[in-house]
Write a protein that holds these residues in place. Structure first.
Motif, PDB file in Angstrom:
ATOM      1  N   HIS A 118       0.814  -1.222   0.000  1.00 47.68           N
ATOM      2  CA  HIS A 118       0.000   0.000   0.000  1.00 47.68           C
ATOM      3  C   HIS A 118       0.842   1.265   0.000  1.00 47.68           C
ATOM      4  O   HIS A 118       2.059   1.202   0.099  1.00 47.68           O
ATOM      5  CB  HIS A 118      -1.046  -0.021   1.105  1.00 47.68           C
ATOM      6  CG  HIS A 118      -0.521   0.209   2.478  1.00 47.68           C
ATOM      7  ND1 HIS A 118      -0.206  -0.807   3.321  1.00 47.68           N
ATOM      8  CD2 HIS A 118      -0.277   1.350   3.143  1.00 47.68           C
ATOM      9  CE1 HIS A 118       0.218  -0.300   4.459  1.00 47.68           C
ATOM     10  NE2 HIS A 118       0.186   0.993   4.383  1.00 47.68           N
ATOM     11  N   PHE A 119       0.163   2.376  -0.129  1.00 49.36           N
ATOM     12  CA  PHE A 119       0.836   3.641  -0.426  1.00 49.36           C
ATOM     13  C   PHE A 119       0.468   4.757   0.535  1.00 49.36           C
ATOM     14  O   PHE A 119      -0.616   4.763   1.112  1.00 49.36           O
ATOM     15  CB  PHE A 119       0.434   4.111  -1.831  1.00 49.36           C
ATOM     16  CG  PHE A 119       0.824   3.153  -2.912  1.00 49.36           C
ATOM     17  CD1 PHE A 119       1.967   3.352  -3.655  1.00 49.36           C
ATOM     18  CD2 PHE A 119       0.040   2.032  -3.178  1.00 49.36           C
ATOM     19  CE1 PHE A 119       2.342   2.464  -4.654  1.00 49.36           C
ATOM     20  CE2 PHE A 119       0.401   1.137  -4.178  1.00 49.36           C
ATOM     21  CZ  PHE A 119       1.552   1.351  -4.910  1.00 49.36           C
ATOM     22  N   HIS A 120       1.382   5.699   0.644  1.00 43.63           N
ATOM     23  CA  HIS A 120       1.118   6.951   1.362  1.00 43.63           C
ATOM     24  C   HIS A 120       1.559   8.072   0.454  1.00 43.63           C
ATOM     25  O   HIS A 120       2.613   7.985  -0.157  1.00 43.63           O
ATOM     26  CB  HIS A 120       1.915   6.997   2.669  1.00 43.63           C
ATOM     27  CG  HIS A 120       1.531   5.894   3.606  1.00 43.63           C
ATOM     28  ND1 HIS A 120       0.489   6.010   4.496  1.00 43.63           N
ATOM     29  CD2 HIS A 120       2.011   4.645   3.753  1.00 43.63           C
ATOM     30  CE1 HIS A 120       0.352   4.875   5.158  1.00 43.63           C
ATOM     31  NE2 HIS A 120       1.262   4.024   4.727  1.00 43.63           N
ATOM     32  N   TRP A 121       0.769   9.113   0.367  1.00 46.25           N
ATOM     33  CA  TRP A 121       1.133  10.175  -0.564  1.00 46.25           C
ATOM     34  C   TRP A 121       0.664  11.538  -0.078  1.00 46.25           C
ATOM     35  O   TRP A 121      -0.081  11.647   0.899  1.00 46.25           O
ATOM     36  CB  TRP A 121       0.585   9.878  -1.955  1.00 46.25           C
ATOM     37  CG  TRP A 121      -0.906   9.814  -2.049  1.00 46.25           C
ATOM     38  CD1 TRP A 121      -1.756  10.845  -2.329  1.00 46.25           C
ATOM     39  CD2 TRP A 121      -1.733   8.647  -1.878  1.00 46.25           C
ATOM     40  NE1 TRP A 121      -3.051  10.390  -2.338  1.00 46.25           N
ATOM     41  CE2 TRP A 121      -3.073   9.053  -2.067  1.00 46.25           C
ATOM     42  CE3 TRP A 121      -1.461   7.313  -1.571  1.00 46.25           C
ATOM     43  CZ2 TRP A 121      -4.141   8.168  -1.957  1.00 46.25           C
ATOM     44  CZ3 TRP A 121      -2.531   6.430  -1.465  1.00 46.25           C
ATOM     45  CH2 TRP A 121      -3.850   6.850  -1.665  1.00 46.25           C
ATOM     46  N   GLY A 122       1.113  12.538  -0.815  1.00 47.62           N
ATOM     47  CA  GLY A 122       0.797  13.923  -0.456  1.00 47.62           C
ATOM     48  C   GLY A 122      -0.378  14.447  -1.258  1.00 47.62           C
ATOM     49  O   GLY A 122      -1.419  13.812  -1.345  1.00 47.62           O
ATOM     50  N   GLU A 123      -0.187  15.583  -1.858  1.00 46.59           N
ATOM     51  CA  GLU A 123      -1.253  16.202  -2.630  1.00 46.59           C
ATOM     52  C   GLU A 123      -0.673  16.509  -4.008  1.00 46.59           C
ATOM     53  O   GLU A 123       0.312  17.244  -4.111  1.00 46.59           O
ATOM     54  CB  GLU A 123      -1.665  17.496  -1.924  1.00 46.59           C
ATOM     55  CG  GLU A 123      -2.944  18.095  -2.409  1.00 46.59           C
ATOM     56  CD  GLU A 123      -3.417  19.191  -1.452  1.00 46.59           C
ATOM     57  OE1 GLU A 123      -2.618  19.664  -0.625  1.00 46.59           O
ATOM     58  OE2 GLU A 123      -4.587  19.566  -1.563  1.00 46.59           O
ATOM     59  N   ASN A 124      -1.251  15.924  -5.041  1.00 47.82           N
ATOM     60  CA  ASN A 124      -0.784  16.156  -6.413  1.00 47.82           C
ATOM     61  C   ASN A 124       0.731  16.055  -6.589  1.00 47.82           C
ATOM     62  O   ASN A 124       1.353  16.917  -7.194  1.00 47.82           O
ATOM     63  CB  ASN A 124      -1.273  17.514  -6.900  1.00 47.82           C
ATOM     64  CG  ASN A 124      -2.780  17.546  -6.974  1.00 47.82           C
ATOM     65  OD1 ASN A 124      -3.407  16.592  -7.425  1.00 47.82           O
ATOM     66  ND2 ASN A 124      -3.377  18.619  -6.489  1.00 47.82           N
ATOM     67  N   GLY A 125       1.305  15.012  -6.010  1.00 47.38           N
ATOM     68  CA  GLY A 125       2.743  14.782  -6.185  1.00 47.38           C
ATOM     69  C   GLY A 125       3.624  15.552  -5.215  1.00 47.38           C
ATOM     70  O   GLY A 125       4.836  15.440  -5.251  1.00 47.38           O
ATOM     71  N   GLY A 126       3.012  16.335  -4.318  1.00 51.15           N
ATOM     72  CA  GLY A 126       3.779  17.059  -3.289  1.00 51.15           C
ATOM     73  C   GLY A 126       4.224  16.103  -2.187  1.00 51.15           C
ATOM     74  O   GLY A 126       3.925  14.920  -2.242  1.00 51.15           O
ATOM     75  N   PRO A 127       4.936  16.609  -1.153  1.00 44.65           N
ATOM     76  CA  PRO A 127       5.470  15.737  -0.108  1.00 44.65           C
ATOM     77  C   PRO A 127       4.385  14.884   0.537  1.00 44.65           C
ATOM     78  O   PRO A 127       3.304  15.372   0.834  1.00 44.65           O
ATOM     79  CB  PRO A 127       6.050  16.721   0.923  1.00 44.65           C
ATOM     80  CG  PRO A 127       6.237  17.998   0.192  1.00 44.65           C
ATOM     81  CD  PRO A 127       5.226  18.009  -0.923  1.00 44.65           C
ATOM     82  N   GLY A 128       4.665  13.598   0.743  1.00 46.91           N
ATOM     83  CA  GLY A 128       3.630  12.738   1.302  1.00 46.91           C
ATOM     84  C   GLY A 128       4.159  11.448   1.875  1.00 46.91           C
ATOM     85  O   GLY A 128       3.417  10.686   2.468  1.00 46.91           O
ATOM     86  N   ALA A 129       5.434  11.189   1.708  1.00 49.77           N
ATOM     87  CA  ALA A 129       5.992   9.954   2.253  1.00 49.77           C
ATOM     88  C   ALA A 129       5.950  10.013   3.766  1.00 49.77           C
ATOM     89  O   ALA A 129       5.950  11.083   4.360  1.00 49.77           O
ATOM     90  CB  ALA A 129       7.427   9.788   1.768  1.00 49.77           C
ATOM     91  N   GLU A 130       5.920   8.856   4.405  1.00 54.90           N
ATOM     92  CA  GLU A 130       5.863   8.840   5.857  1.00 54.90           C
ATOM     93  C   GLU A 130       7.241   9.006   6.480  1.00 54.90           C
ATOM     94  O   GLU A 130       7.448   9.855   7.325  1.00 54.90           O
ATOM     95  CB  GLU A 130       5.217   7.537   6.335  1.00 54.90           C
ATOM     96  CG  GLU A 130       3.775   7.442   5.871  1.00 54.90           C
ATOM     97  CD  GLU A 130       2.906   6.666   6.818  1.00 54.90           C
ATOM     98  OE1 GLU A 130       3.205   5.482   7.015  1.00 54.90           O
ATOM     99  OE2 GLU A 130       1.945   7.240   7.351  1.00 54.90           O
TER     100      GLU A 130
END
Ligand SMILES: *[C@@H]1O[C@H](CO)[C@@H](O)[C@H](O)[C@H]1NC(C)=O
Ligand SMILES: *[C@@H]1O[C@H](CO)[C@@H](O)[C@H](O)[C@H]1NC(C)=O
Length: 300
Positions: A118-130
């Motif tokens: 599974h995945f974790h992400w930000g907003e429209n390719g912005g920072p989002g990794a845990e």
């Protein structure tokens, strides 16, 4: 004086409304109407969320310790194609891995079976990794976690991968990205065939540089039974491919974005690095990168 008291009462009532019973959620979903519990209140959903070995963490590379036992991983079934069910579970998008892909080596101590991705992400390719490395947050992270094995302190191994924005699309992700369009709303799923670990994660040669520490699941129950491996070399995805994740929706219909838990205190834990992993002199080296990961459960 009377006005002052009135104001206090009003605040109190708003407070009780906002902390009403609810499911857990990410900070991006917290609002007075939603009644859900953001990361600061996850311990009310599950007490383990405030224990002392929590994930994710910021990995400060110059404080990592070289560990020669962190040898390359041995994959079985890395190339084998499988049919998986991709599902929007209301918090993320996850795919079960039904075939017998296993991972050993890398000082894991035992053989683990790939269970879920599974995945974790930000907003429209912005920072989002845990996880973050030297304070830098990559756009996305994905991992496979193995909920059945959680009773054992090393019952679950999670392989975490960062994603990096690339100029061209990553062809190996085409089928996966297209399938996201079919699971826009929570509790929908779609079947994806012809997927393999070699499509989803980096080449075996690129998985020799990594960091290792003992932590937890990054969603409630926050169980502290996870051997974490965070790989240094990211998986490339184009801006459009990264943005496709932000088209998914939460239960309330809002865009499913910023699906990450904030970094947790390291609390004296040591982070080890394999011999190839970098000690960064400058964080700018990693600018523009994204994040992902894969979860494994103990086979025996
Ligand atoms: C996938 O969706 C179908 C139709 O809504 C449902 O019957 C099935 O149980 C779902 N499968 C999973 C694994 O969620
Ligand atoms: C391995 O990493 C290098 C350097 O980041 C990259 O150029 C290459 O495309 C990667 N190979 C694979 C198969 O992911």
């Amino acid at each position: 004086m009377r006005v002052h008291i009135l104001r206090v009462l009003l605040l109190a009532s708003v407070w009780s409304l906002c902390t009403g019973a609810g499911d857990w959620c990410y900070q991006s979903q917290v609002s007075c109407e939603s009644h859900c519990k953001g990361p600061d209140l996850w311990h009310e959903v599950h007490a383990d969320c405030k224990k002392s070995r929590q994930s994710p963490i910021n990995i400060v590379t110059r404080k990592t310790k070289l560990d020669d036992r962190l040898t390359p991983f041995i994959f079985q079934g890395y190339q084998q194609a499988f049919t998986g069910i991709l599902k929007n579970n209301g918090h993320s998008v996850a795919m079960s891995v039904p075939h017998q892909a296993t991972v050993s080596g890398g000082n894991l101590g035992t053989t683990y079976k790939a269970v879920q991705f599974h995945f974790h992400w930000g907003e429209n390719g912005g920072p989002g990794a845990e996880h973050t490395i030297d304070g830098e947050q990559y756009p996305m992270e994905n991992f496979k976690s193995l909920e059945e094995a959680l009773k054992d302190p090393t019952g679950v191994a999670v392989l975490g991968f960062f994603y990096e924005e690339s100029r061209s699309a990553n062809k190996k992700y085409d089928g996966f990205i297209q399938a996201l369009a079919k699971v826009q709303t929570p509790n929908t799923n779609t079947t994806l065939s012809g997927i393999s670990l070699s499509n989803l994660i980096t080449s075996e040669a690129n998985m020799t540089k990594y960091y290792r520490y003992e932590g937890s699941l990054t969603t409630p129950s926050c169980t502290e039974a996870v051997v974490w491996t965070v790989f240094e070399i990211p998986i490339p995805l184009s801006k459009e491919q990264l943005s496709a994740f932000s088209s998914l929706k939460f239960q309330d219909g809002k865009p499913m974005t910023k699906t990450f838990r904030p970094v947790q205190p390291r609390k004296g834990r040591t982070v080890y690095r394999s011999s190839g992993a970098a000690v960064l002199l400058s964080v700018t080296l990693l600018l523009g990168c994204v994040c992902s990961s894969l979860g494994l459960s103990q086979l025996y």
